[in-house]
Design an enzyme around this catalytic site. Structure first.
Site, PDB file in Angstrom:
ATOM      1  N   PRO A 316       8.017  30.361  22.605  1.00  0.00           N
ATOM      2  CA  PRO A 316       9.294  30.147  21.903  1.00  0.00           C
ATOM      3  C   PRO A 316      10.012  28.853  22.255  1.00  0.00           C
ATOM      4  O   PRO A 316      11.091  28.865  22.874  1.00  0.00           O
ATOM      5  CB  PRO A 316      10.107  31.373  22.319  1.00  0.00           C
ATOM      6  CG  PRO A 316       9.612  31.691  23.686  1.00  0.00           C
ATOM      7  CD  PRO A 316       8.139  31.363  23.680  1.00  0.00           C
ATOM      8  N   CYS A 317       9.459  27.713  21.839  1.00  0.00           N
ATOM      9  CA  CYS A 317      10.133  26.446  22.075  1.00  0.00           C
ATOM     10  C   CYS A 317      11.444  26.357  21.298  1.00  0.00           C
ATOM     11  O   CYS A 317      12.279  25.490  21.590  1.00  0.00           O
ATOM     12  CB  CYS A 317       9.210  25.278  21.738  1.00  0.00           C
ATOM     13  SG  CYS A 317       8.495  25.341  20.090  1.00  0.00           S
ATOM     14  N   HIS A 318      11.638  27.253  20.323  1.00  0.00           N
ATOM     15  CA  HIS A 318      12.904  27.259  19.585  1.00  0.00           C
ATOM     16  C   HIS A 318      14.065  27.739  20.448  1.00  0.00           C
ATOM     17  O   HIS A 318      15.230  27.552  20.070  1.00  0.00           O
ATOM     18  CB  HIS A 318      12.784  28.151  18.329  1.00  0.00           C
ATOM     19  CG  HIS A 318      12.485  29.585  18.630  1.00  0.00           C
ATOM     20  ND1 HIS A 318      11.198  30.053  18.779  1.00  0.00           N
ATOM     21  CD2 HIS A 318      13.299  30.665  18.828  1.00  0.00           C
ATOM     22  CE1 HIS A 318      11.234  31.359  19.039  1.00  0.00           C
ATOM     23  NE2 HIS A 318      12.494  31.744  19.080  1.00  0.00           N
TER      24      HIS A 318
END
Length: 348
Positions: A316-318
């Protein structure tokens, strides 16, 4: 209620037919009484004639009817009847070499087939059919059949033509297939637009939104680094991630169990694994993430590793934002990033 500033943003997305906003809003057109998705191909209404909604249900309750061109009540990546018919025809006879005359017999225009396949699969109908034939030829060769038999089965009379086409699609010549890893690619429909998943029989290698900038280069680097042939198809990890993504978007899941094969340096792997430790519904800054891996001064390197992530949503780089709380860059687009963060907060 959608605030005025957001309405201006949504209207610009409508004018641009920006696919990053798929699933984020719907627009009701007061002059026609219909409501559309952001990428509707119809002529754009004036701003004052637009009414924006967060869900299709809200638009329906406001007495707007669904547009017949963009079909807002169907899936964002709705498969047309033409594409469905041709895919079924290919599967019925996957070794067939298609010509315009064959399409005419099905009452399908060749240019229509080419355009709709390009939109749906990122390749033309001919390229799709050729890739399918090549997949069969590859399987025959790997199972020990002679190259000439595979060549004829794939529909090629010229050995040089077969070799050139095979190399272009598979990334390998027929004679060297014993040294090539096979990866399969599938388009997955999601609430925020189509994604591409690439995996072998054991793990997922790539998961990205189809309209991500530079996706072609990502796929090519993946093929080169793994010395793989990438062909259309599904595997157990792809079926797994498709199911888990559906559950994620329905608010039934925030963690993923599909096996992942990482391609990166030890430092990148450390960053990606730490990203997966950030709880859904929470965010961290680059400097906080650097501290969590025990290297507080490496926040710039952390940012680069974050941008190199090829497994969207699952890694989850978001969930990474700037230190002042602003959203930072995201390969799938800031609108998607905002939606994902808000979605996870609501689910939590």
């Amino acid at each position: 209620m959608i605030v005025a500033e957001r309405k201006c943003e949504y209207y610009q997305a409508l004018v641009d037919k920006n696919s990053e906003y798929e699933g984020l809003f719907y627009v009701g057109v007061k002059t026609t009484g219909v409501f559309c998705r952001p990428t509707c191909p119809a002529r754009k209404p004036k701003f004052e004639n637009c009414e924006f909604f967060e869900t299709a249900k809200q638009a329906l309750l406001a007495s707007f009817r669904p547009c017949k061109r963009c079909r807002p009540l169907s899936h964002p990546n709705h498969v047309s009847a033409v594409v469905r018919m041709l895919v079924e025809a290919i599967e019925a006879n996957p070794e067939k070499r298609w010509k315009d005359a064959d399409l005419q017999q099905l009452s399908i225009d060749a240019s229509t087939a080419r355009r709709q396949f390009k939109k749906r699969f990122g390749m033309t109908f001919v390229e799709y059919a050729r890739a399918r034939r090549m997949g069969i030829a590859m399987k025959q060769i790997r199972e020990g059949d002679h190259v000439i038999e595979a060549q004829l089965a794939a529909g090629y009379e010229s050995s040089s033509g077969f070799r050139d086409a095979f190399s272009r699609i598979m990334g390998s010549t027929p004679s060297s297939l014993e040294n090539v890893r096979i990866l399969k690619a599938t388009w997955l429909d999601t609430r925020l637009g189509p994604m591409i998943a690439i995996a072998d029989e054991e793990a997922l290698y790539l998961l990205e939104f189809v309209d991500r900038r530079g996706l072609e280069r990502e796929v090519e680097r993946l093929r080169q680094r793994t010395k793989s042939a990438i062909i259309p198809g599904t595997t157990a990890p792809i079926l797994s991630i498709e199911q888990e993504l559906n559950q994620y978007f329905e608010g039934e899941r925030t963690e993923f169990q599909t096996p992942i094969h990482y391609l990166g340096s030890p430092f990148q792997l450390q960053v990606w694994e730490q990203l997966r430790q950030i709880p859904a519904g929470e965010t961290r800054s680059y400097s906080e993430l650097a501290s969590l891996i025990g290297n507080p001064s490496a926040f710039r390197a952390v940012a680069r590793a974050n941008g190199a992530n090829q497994i969207a949503i699952v890694v989850p780089c978001h969930r990474i934002i700037s230190a002042n709380g602003d959203l930072t860059g995201y390969g799938g687009g800031l609108s998607r990033k905002e939606w994902l963060i808000n979605h996870e907060k609501q689910v939590k």
